[in-house]
Motif scaffolding. Structure first.
Motif, PDB file in Angstrom:
ATOM      1  N   ILE A  14      58.316 -10.645 -88.685  1.00 38.14           N
ATOM      2  CA  ILE A  14      57.867 -10.973 -88.246  1.00 38.14           C
ATOM      3  C   ILE A  14      57.253 -12.178 -88.503  1.00 38.14           C
ATOM      4  CG2 ILE A  14      56.899  -8.159 -87.854  1.00 38.14           C
ATOM      5  CD1 ILE A  14      54.406  -8.542 -89.407  1.00 38.14           C
ATOM      6  N   ALA A  15      56.918 -13.182 -86.925  1.00 40.64           N
ATOM      7  CA  ALA A  15      56.081 -14.264 -87.562  1.00 40.64           C
ATOM      8  C   ALA A  15      55.877 -14.440 -85.450  1.00 40.64           C
ATOM      9  CB  ALA A  15      57.359 -15.304 -87.718  1.00 40.64           C
ATOM     10  N   HIS A  16      55.444 -16.135 -86.282  1.00 42.99           N
ATOM     11  CA  HIS A  16      55.117 -17.106 -85.251  1.00 42.99           C
ATOM     12  C   HIS A  16      56.606 -17.266 -84.047  1.00 42.99           C
ATOM     13  CE1 HIS A  16      52.157 -18.931 -82.726  1.00 42.99           C
ATOM     14  NE2 HIS A  16      53.179 -20.087 -82.882  1.00 42.99           N
ATOM     15  N   ILE A  17      56.394 -17.664 -83.074  1.00 46.35           N
ATOM     16  CA  ILE A  17      57.883 -17.963 -82.271  1.00 46.35           C
ATOM     17  C   ILE A  17      57.673 -19.575 -82.918  1.00 46.35           C
ATOM     18  CG2 ILE A  17      56.294 -19.739 -80.581  1.00 46.35           C
ATOM     19  CD1 ILE A  17      58.158 -18.283 -78.544  1.00 46.35           C
ATOM     20  N   ASP A  18      59.488 -19.300 -82.973  1.00 51.83           N
ATOM     21  CA  ASP A  18      60.363 -20.450 -83.481  1.00 51.83           C
ATOM     22  C   ASP A  18      59.767 -21.166 -84.785  1.00 51.83           C
ATOM     23  OD1 ASP A  18      61.184 -20.980 -81.009  1.00 51.83           O
ATOM     24  OD2 ASP A  18      59.832 -23.112 -80.885  1.00 51.83           O
ATOM     25  N   HIS A  19      59.562 -19.666 -86.150  1.00 48.40           N
ATOM     26  CA  HIS A  19      59.753 -19.559 -87.115  1.00 48.40           C
ATOM     27  C   HIS A  19      61.209 -19.874 -87.979  1.00 48.40           C
ATOM     28  CE1 HIS A  19      54.984 -20.443 -88.907  1.00 48.40           C
ATOM     29  NE2 HIS A  19      55.318 -21.291 -87.229  1.00 48.40           N
ATOM     30  N   GLY A  20      61.553 -18.731 -86.913  1.00 47.36           N
ATOM     31  CA  GLY A  20      63.128 -19.007 -87.868  1.00 47.36           C
ATOM     32  C   GLY A  20      63.342 -16.762 -87.995  1.00 47.36           C
ATOM     33  N   LEU A 104      57.323 -10.632 -93.688  1.00 45.43           N
ATOM     34  CA  LEU A 104      56.593 -11.688 -92.911  1.00 45.43           C
ATOM     35  C   LEU A 104      56.746 -13.301 -92.902  1.00 45.43           C
ATOM     36  CD1 LEU A 104      53.907 -12.458 -91.261  1.00 45.43           C
ATOM     37  CD2 LEU A 104      53.070 -12.180 -93.283  1.00 45.43           C
ATOM     38  N   LEU A 105      57.924 -14.302 -92.083  1.00 45.28           N
ATOM     39  CA  LEU A 105      58.389 -14.750 -92.256  1.00 45.28           C
ATOM     40  C   LEU A 105      57.316 -16.528 -91.068  1.00 45.28           C
ATOM     41  CD1 LEU A 105      61.337 -16.582 -92.791  1.00 45.28           C
ATOM     42  CD2 LEU A 105      62.044 -16.401 -90.345  1.00 45.28           C
ATOM     43  N   VAL A 106      57.604 -17.491 -92.315  1.00 43.75           N
ATOM     44  CA  VAL A 106      56.267 -18.525 -91.991  1.00 43.75           C
ATOM     45  C   VAL A 106      57.413 -20.026 -92.127  1.00 43.75           C
ATOM     46  CG1 VAL A 106      54.482 -19.733 -92.654  1.00 43.75           C
ATOM     47  CG2 VAL A 106      54.355 -17.410 -93.474  1.00 43.75           C
ATOM     48  N   GLY A 111      53.096 -23.538 -91.243  1.00 45.04           N
ATOM     49  CA  GLY A 111      52.497 -22.823 -92.488  1.00 45.04           C
ATOM     50  C   GLY A 111      52.076 -21.616 -91.441  1.00 45.04           C
ATOM     51  N   ILE A 112      50.995 -20.848 -91.461  1.00 43.09           N
ATOM     52  CA  ILE A 112      50.316 -19.587 -90.941  1.00 43.09           C
ATOM     53  C   ILE A 112      49.709 -19.679 -89.773  1.00 43.09           C
ATOM     54  CG2 ILE A 112      48.856 -17.660 -90.615  1.00 43.09           C
ATOM     55  CD1 ILE A 112      49.126 -17.696 -93.680  1.00 43.09           C
ATOM     56  N   ILE A 130      54.848  -5.805 -96.902  1.00 41.77           N
ATOM     57  CA  ILE A 130      54.771  -6.471 -96.826  1.00 41.77           C
ATOM     58  C   ILE A 130      55.604  -7.402 -97.330  1.00 41.77           C
ATOM     59  CG2 ILE A 130      53.618  -8.833 -95.656  1.00 41.77           C
ATOM     60  CD1 ILE A 130      51.257  -7.293 -94.830  1.00 41.77           C
ATOM     61  N   LEU A 131      56.644  -8.365 -97.015  1.00 42.32           N
ATOM     62  CA  LEU A 131      57.670  -9.504 -97.909  1.00 42.32           C
ATOM     63  C   LEU A 131      56.931 -11.174 -97.222  1.00 42.32           C
ATOM     64  CD1 LEU A 131      60.629  -7.681 -98.315  1.00 42.32           C
ATOM     65  CD2 LEU A 131      58.969  -8.117 -99.963  1.00 42.32           C
ATOM     66  N   PRO A 132      56.714 -11.676 -98.318  1.00 41.85           N
ATOM     67  CA  PRO A 132      56.011 -13.318 -97.594  1.00 41.85           C
ATOM     68  C   PRO A 132      57.950 -13.682 -98.265  1.00 41.85           C
ATOM     69  CG  PRO A 132      55.247 -12.378 -99.892  1.00 41.85           C
ATOM     70  CD  PRO A 132      55.882 -11.159 -99.476  1.00 41.85           C
ATOM     71  N   VAL A 133      57.695 -14.351 -97.618  1.00 41.54           N
ATOM     72  CA  VAL A 133      58.736 -15.536 -96.353  1.00 41.54           C
ATOM     73  C   VAL A 133      58.412 -17.039 -95.976  1.00 41.54           C
ATOM     74  CG1 VAL A 133      60.833 -15.163 -95.994  1.00 41.54           C
ATOM     75  CG2 VAL A 133      60.409 -13.246 -96.579  1.00 41.54           C
TER      76      VAL A 133
END
Length: 188
Positions: A14-20, A104-106, A111-112, A130-133
């Motif tokens: 999961i991530a915001h659009i265009d975060h990879g 959770l891809l950032v 940033g977030i 949740i794995l922060p990446v």
């Protein structure tokens, strides 16, 4: 092939659009030998023509990966690729309901963002691991310390809980695969 439940990991990115997200999904496919590193095979999970044309994920898509691929009894990763755009929130909710954890891809340069927070709330409400990446660490204008601090504050996690990767180059993606095994629980 029979697989013990303890060796199964169901997760989503999961991530915001265009975060990879799609780039990371393709890198995971490559690392598990499901596809080669051939450039023409990029964005494999974005199979709709509109997804390929616009460069965004619209529909959820699932794939089963085996890691490590050379192991006769590998872990089975069920990766559910999700959209990042706000217009497709329903698809994300459906995807996460089938998971025990999320990446959770950032993007380290941005940033977030708003969708990061929205998707985080859904994952948190579903009690997912949740794995922060942090992605794109290879970029020269990376804001690594700022992005780390944002994740630490949001997730109440430690700095060493955060995986630093470049989905584009593959840097540290093997470490992320190991964190999926160690941190995301098997299905109940």
């Amino acid at each position: 092939m029979f697989v013990k439940k303890e060796k199964i990991r169901n997760f989503s990115i999961i991530a915001h659009i265009d975060h990879g997200k799609s780039t990371l999904a393709d890198r995971l496919l490559e690392k598990t030998n499901l596809k080669g590193s051939n450039k023409s095979l990029e964005r494999v999970l974005d199979s709709l023509s509109l997804e390929q044309e616009k460069g965004i994920t619209i529909k959820l898509n699932a794939v089963q990966l085996y890691y490590p691929p050379e192991n006769p009894e590998p872990y089975v990763f069920n990766l559910i690729d999700t959209p990042g755009h706000v217009d497709f929130m329903y698809e994300v909710s459906r995807s996460l309901a089938a998971c025990e954890g999320v990446i959770l891809l950032v993007d380290v340069t941005k940033g977030i963002q708003a969708q990061t927070l929205a998707y985080y709330e859904i994952a948190k409400n579903l009690n997912l691991k949740i794995l922060p990446v942090i992605n794109k660490i290879d970029l020269p204008h990376a804001q690594l310390e700022t992005t780390k601090n944002q994740l630490i504050e949001l997730l109440n996690c430690q700095e060493n809980d955060i995986c630093l990767i470049s989905a584009k180059t593959g840097k540290n993606v093997d470490l992320l695969l190991e964190k999926i095994i160690s941190d995301i629980p098997a299905p109940q």
